[in-house]
Motif scaffolding. Structure first.
Motif, PDB file in Angstrom:
ATOM      1  N   THR A  95       0.818  -1.215   0.000  1.00 40.29           N
ATOM      2  CA  THR A  95       0.000   0.000   0.000  1.00 40.29           C
ATOM      3  C   THR A  95       0.848   1.260   0.000  1.00 40.29           C
ATOM      4  N   THR A  96       2.142   1.128   0.266  1.00 42.25           N
ATOM      5  CA  THR A  96       3.005   2.309   0.315  1.00 42.25           C
ATOM      6  C   THR A  96       3.437   2.756  -1.070  1.00 42.25           C
ATOM      7  N   VAL A  97       3.833   1.811  -1.915  1.00 41.24           N
ATOM      8  CA  VAL A  97       4.337   2.164  -3.249  1.00 41.24           C
ATOM      9  C   VAL A  97       3.309   2.917  -4.086  1.00 41.24           C
ATOM     10  N   PRO A  98       2.059   2.455  -4.196  1.00 41.79           N
ATOM     11  CA  PRO A  98       1.075   3.222  -4.965  1.00 41.79           C
ATOM     12  C   PRO A  98       0.869   4.629  -4.413  1.00 41.79           C
ATOM     13  N   CYS A  99       0.940   4.767  -3.092  1.00 38.43           N
ATOM     14  CA  CYS A  99       0.748   6.087  -2.486  1.00 38.43           C
ATOM     15  C   CYS A  99       1.865   7.047  -2.885  1.00 38.43           C
ATOM     16  N   ILE A 100       3.098   6.550  -2.908  1.00 39.19           N
ATOM     17  CA  ILE A 100       4.223   7.395  -3.315  1.00 39.19           C
ATOM     18  C   ILE A 100       4.041   7.868  -4.757  1.00 39.19           C
ATOM     19  N   LEU A 101       3.542   6.986  -5.602  1.00 39.48           N
ATOM     20  CA  LEU A 101       3.398   7.324  -7.022  1.00 39.48           C
ATOM     21  C   LEU A 101       2.299   8.355  -7.264  1.00 39.48           C
ATOM     22  N   VAL A 102       1.204   8.261  -6.533  1.00 38.88           N
ATOM     23  CA  VAL A 102       0.069   9.147  -6.803  1.00 38.88           C
ATOM     24  C   VAL A 102       0.062  10.384  -5.916  1.00 38.88           C
ATOM     25  N   ALA A 103       0.923  10.432  -4.899  1.00 39.73           N
ATOM     26  CA  ALA A 103       0.885  11.546  -3.951  1.00 39.73           C
ATOM     27  C   ALA A 103       1.050  12.915  -4.612  1.00 39.73           C
ATOM     28  N   PRO A 104       2.022  13.112  -5.528  1.00 38.94           N
ATOM     29  CA  PRO A 104       2.133  14.438  -6.160  1.00 38.94           C
ATOM     30  C   PRO A 104       0.875  14.840  -6.925  1.00 38.94           C
ATOM     31  N   LEU A 105       0.275  13.897  -7.647  1.00 36.89           N
ATOM     32  CA  LEU A 105      -0.958  14.204  -8.374  1.00 36.89           C
ATOM     33  C   LEU A 105      -2.090  14.516  -7.413  1.00 36.89           C
ATOM     34  N   PHE A 106      -2.132  13.781  -6.330  1.00 41.78           N
ATOM     35  CA  PHE A 106      -3.169  14.005  -5.336  1.00 41.78           C
ATOM     36  C   PHE A 106      -3.009  15.380  -4.699  1.00 41.78           C
ATOM     37  N   SER A 107      -1.765  15.776  -4.418  1.00 39.53           N
ATOM     38  CA  SER A 107      -1.516  17.100  -3.841  1.00 39.53           C
ATOM     39  C   SER A 107      -1.917  18.205  -4.800  1.00 39.53           C
ATOM     40  N   ARG A 108      -1.658  17.979  -6.086  1.00 36.32           N
ATOM     41  CA  ARG A 108      -2.054  18.970  -7.093  1.00 36.32           C
ATOM     42  C   ARG A 108      -3.576  19.132  -7.111  1.00 36.32           C
ATOM     43  N   LEU A 109      -4.291  18.024  -7.033  1.00 40.18           N
ATOM     44  CA  LEU A 109      -5.749  18.078  -6.988  1.00 40.18           C
ATOM     45  C   LEU A 109      -6.223  18.799  -5.732  1.00 40.18           C
ATOM     46  N   LEU A 110      -5.540  18.544  -4.619  1.00 35.27           N
ATOM     47  CA  LEU A 110      -5.908  19.186  -3.362  1.00 35.27           C
ATOM     48  C   LEU A 110      -5.741  20.698  -3.454  1.00 35.27           C
ATOM     49  N   GLU A 111      -4.707  21.133  -4.161  1.00 38.76           N
ATOM     50  CA  GLU A 111      -4.501  22.572  -4.338  1.00 38.76           C
ATOM     51  C   GLU A 111      -5.596  23.187  -5.186  1.00 38.76           C
ATOM     52  N   ARG A 112      -6.022  22.478  -6.215  1.00 43.12           N
ATOM     53  CA  ARG A 112      -7.079  22.998  -7.081  1.00 43.12           C
ATOM     54  C   ARG A 112      -8.414  23.101  -6.322  1.00 43.12           C
ATOM     55  N   LEU A 113      -8.683  22.135  -5.469  1.00 44.68           N
ATOM     56  CA  LEU A 113      -9.926  22.147  -4.713  1.00 44.68           C
ATOM     57  C   LEU A 113      -9.895  23.158  -3.573  1.00 44.68           C
ATOM     58  N   GLY A 114      -8.691  23.435  -3.073  1.00 50.82           N
ATOM     59  CA  GLY A 114      -8.538  24.334  -1.940  1.00 50.82           C
ATOM     60  C   GLY A 114      -7.945  23.600  -0.754  1.00 50.82           C
ATOM     61  N   ARG A 115      -6.629  23.798  -0.529  1.00 56.28           N
ATOM     62  CA  ARG A 115      -5.933  22.982   0.473  1.00 56.28           C
ATOM     63  C   ARG A 115      -6.462  23.212   1.884  1.00 56.28           C
ATOM     64  N   GLU A 116      -6.780  24.443   2.240  1.00 56.86           N
ATOM     65  CA  GLU A 116      -7.223  24.696   3.607  1.00 56.86           C
ATOM     66  C   GLU A 116      -8.594  24.095   3.876  1.00 56.86           C
ATOM     67  N   ARG A 117      -9.425  24.055   2.860  1.00 59.33           N
ATOM     68  CA  ARG A 117     -10.771  23.530   3.035  1.00 59.33           C
ATOM     69  C   ARG A 117     -10.803  22.008   2.985  1.00 59.33           C
ATOM     70  N   TRP A 118     -10.004  21.424   2.092  1.00 54.78           N
ATOM     71  CA  TRP A 118     -10.111  19.991   1.849  1.00 54.78           C
ATOM     72  C   TRP A 118      -9.124  19.143   2.649  1.00 54.78           C
ATOM     73  N   THR A 119      -8.051  19.732   3.144  1.00 53.72           N
ATOM     74  CA  THR A 119      -7.090  18.952   3.926  1.00 53.72           C
ATOM     75  C   THR A 119      -7.748  18.265   5.126  1.00 53.72           C
ATOM     76  N   PRO A 120      -8.549  18.957   5.940  1.00 50.62           N
ATOM     77  CA  PRO A 120      -9.198  18.262   7.067  1.00 50.62           C
ATOM     78  C   PRO A 120     -10.128  17.140   6.608  1.00 50.62           C
ATOM     79  N   ARG A 121     -10.824  17.336   5.493  1.00 52.07           N
ATOM     80  CA  ARG A 121     -11.742  16.315   5.006  1.00 52.07           C
ATOM     81  C   ARG A 121     -10.981  15.063   4.559  1.00 52.07           C
ATOM     82  N   VAL A 122      -9.865  15.268   3.898  1.00 53.82           N
ATOM     83  CA  VAL A 122      -9.059  14.134   3.448  1.00 53.82           C
ATOM     84  C   VAL A 122      -8.485  13.380   4.650  1.00 53.82           C
ATOM     85  N   LEU A 123      -8.046  14.130   5.655  1.00 57.53           N
ATOM     86  CA  LEU A 123      -7.543  13.488   6.867  1.00 57.53           C
ATOM     87  C   LEU A 123      -8.631  12.650   7.533  1.00 57.53           C
ATOM     88  N   ALA A 124      -9.858  13.157   7.509  1.00 58.04           N
ATOM     89  CA  ALA A 124     -10.972  12.401   8.095  1.00 58.04           C
ATOM     90  C   ALA A 124     -11.187  11.088   7.345  1.00 58.04           C
TER      91      ALA A 124
END
Length: 425
Positions: free
Chosen positions: A69-98
């Motif tokens: 489960t670690t390797v796929p996360c490393i590969l998609v993490a940059p893309l996921f972070s980019r999506l998080l920025e587009r959606l709004g990092r301050e608003r969506w970061t807590p939701r993703v953590l949940a």
């Protein structure tokens, strides 16, 4: 002549940055958030193996959940972070953590009810993938938590706390497991949920920091290039950022070489687990001490971040070569101590510098890429140990650093800044 922000220490600098941070309640809320975010991944290997052994009769399922489960996360993490920025990092970061917290709680429940392995795998993948790319967003939030002039000291204190988390997380697993292995997994999920609550957007706090930045000289009239960069420059076409990515990979390689190679190295001299544990403790203790000192004096150092990185990489290279070639116990202790003394300061430098050379809209992605490159460097040390002798593995410890130092000629931020600034006009 164009000056890069990473080569020009900011003025004015606080005389007592640590004391100022101690009085900053918003900073300690951010510290608590980063600690809650980091504890679960460090707990995971031990907690999953314990749960797997208890509920399935062997460690295989736990090991699979950690590795696959670690390797796929490393590969998609940059893309996921980019999506998080587009959606709004301050608003969506807590939701993703949940979501990540719920996924980890599902893994705990799955072990208890003896769910199928594929169910555990899916729940673990959701929990890890949801949060793996959030680290960059949390790091970016520091810029709206403390004035820019305190970033270096704040990151240095954070590096000290990382050492404490690495030391303390296994003991948290042990304590939770006294009530049952599933409780350790549940604690990981609870930590993520608590982190989500802690990071719930507080607009008034951000506004206060923006006012503080304006009154304490945050804006760099000559050096700040990140704010004016076009979004198209981003991360992958940004030579200044690529330099720091190489530095981060070298940092991970150094740590991996020391931590993975500690036991086989002392074995060559007739030592064992105890001696390896002592050397690892020396490394962590020296790093924590250096982090505290750097936090206090970072704003008073008269050389830029790039030069600091080069000096620290060269010193870590020398320390690793000492570990590889020295004979005798105290020589090993000296080598690990020297390596540790450079670890926290370099961690602070390489985490602070990219904030000056990456567009604000790509900051979370950039920091997530740095997390991935550090993991790659760390893993490279383990791969070398699997393919070459211990002595050769230690001698190759500085290999990535040498690449980074060589690349500094072409990718060094001072030169890259001029090209990027021209691209912005």
């Amino acid at each position: 002549m164009t000056t890069d922000a990473t080569d020009a220490p900011e003025r004015p600098a606080p005389d007592r940055p640590v004391a100022e941070l101690i009085r900053n309640a918003a900073y300690w809320r951010w510290v608590a958030a980063t600690m809650l975010y980091r504890i679960p991944p460090i707990m995971a290997p031990l907690a999953l193996v314990l749960a797997s052994t208890h509920y399935t009769g062997g460690p295989a399922v736990g090991g699979m959940l950690v590795g696959f489960t670690t390797v796929p996360c490393i590969l998609v993490a940059p893309l996921f972070s980019r999506l998080l920025e587009r959606l709004g990092r301050e608003r969506w970061t807590p939701r993703v953590l949940a979501v990540g917290g719920v996924g980890r709680l599902a893994v705990a429940g799955g072990f208890v009810v003896h769910a199928p392995v594929w169910t555990l795998f899916v729940a673990s993948l959701i929990g890890n993938m949801a949060t793996f790319g959030v680290g960059g967003a949390i790091r970016t939030l520091l810029r709206t938590t403390v004035p820019q002039r305190l970033i270096g000291s704040a990151l240095s204190l954070d590096a000290v706390l990382v050492e404490l988390i690495v030391i303390g997380a296994p003991f948290v697993v042990v304590l939770c497991a006294l009530a049952g292995p599933a409780y350790a997994l549940a604690a990981m999920g609870a930590a993520m949920l608590a982190d989500a609550l802690l990071l719930w957007p507080k607009p008034s706090g951000k506004a206060a920091v923006e006012v503080a930045n304006e009154t304490t000289g945050k804006a760099k009239e000559d050096g700040e290039i990140a704010a004016g960069l076009p979004d198209s420059v981003g991360v992958w076409r940004n030579p200044a950022f690529l330099f720091w990515a190489l530095v981060t990979m070298a940092f991970g390689h150094f740590l991996g070489t020391a931590e993975v190679g500690a036991l086989p190295r002392v074995t060559l001299d007739g030592g064992g687990t105890t001696e390896a544990a002592v050397l690892t403790a020396v490394l962590g203790g020296a790093s924590a001490l250096a982090g505290l000192v750097y936090a206090w004096y970072a704003t008073r150092i008269g050389i830029g971040l790039t030069v600091r990185a080069v000096i620290l990489l060269l010193t870590m290279t020398a320390a690793t070569l000492v570990i590889a070639t020295v004979s005798g116990w105290w020589g090993l202790v000296a080598g690990f101590a020297l390596l540790g003394l450079c670890a926290a300061p370099l961690n602070s430098v390489m985490t602070e510098a990219p904030g000056y050379v990456v567009p604000q809209s790509r900051m979370s992605e950039a920091f997530t890429v740095l997390v991935a490159t550090q993991s790659i460097g760390y893993s490279f040390a383990g791969a070398l140990l699997a393919g070459v002798s211990v002595h050769q593995m230690l001698l190759l410890g500085p290999a990535t650093a040498i690449v980074a130092l060589a690349a500094a000629v072409l990718l060094r931020p001072a030169r890259a800044a001029a090209a990027l600034t021209d691209a912005a006009h």
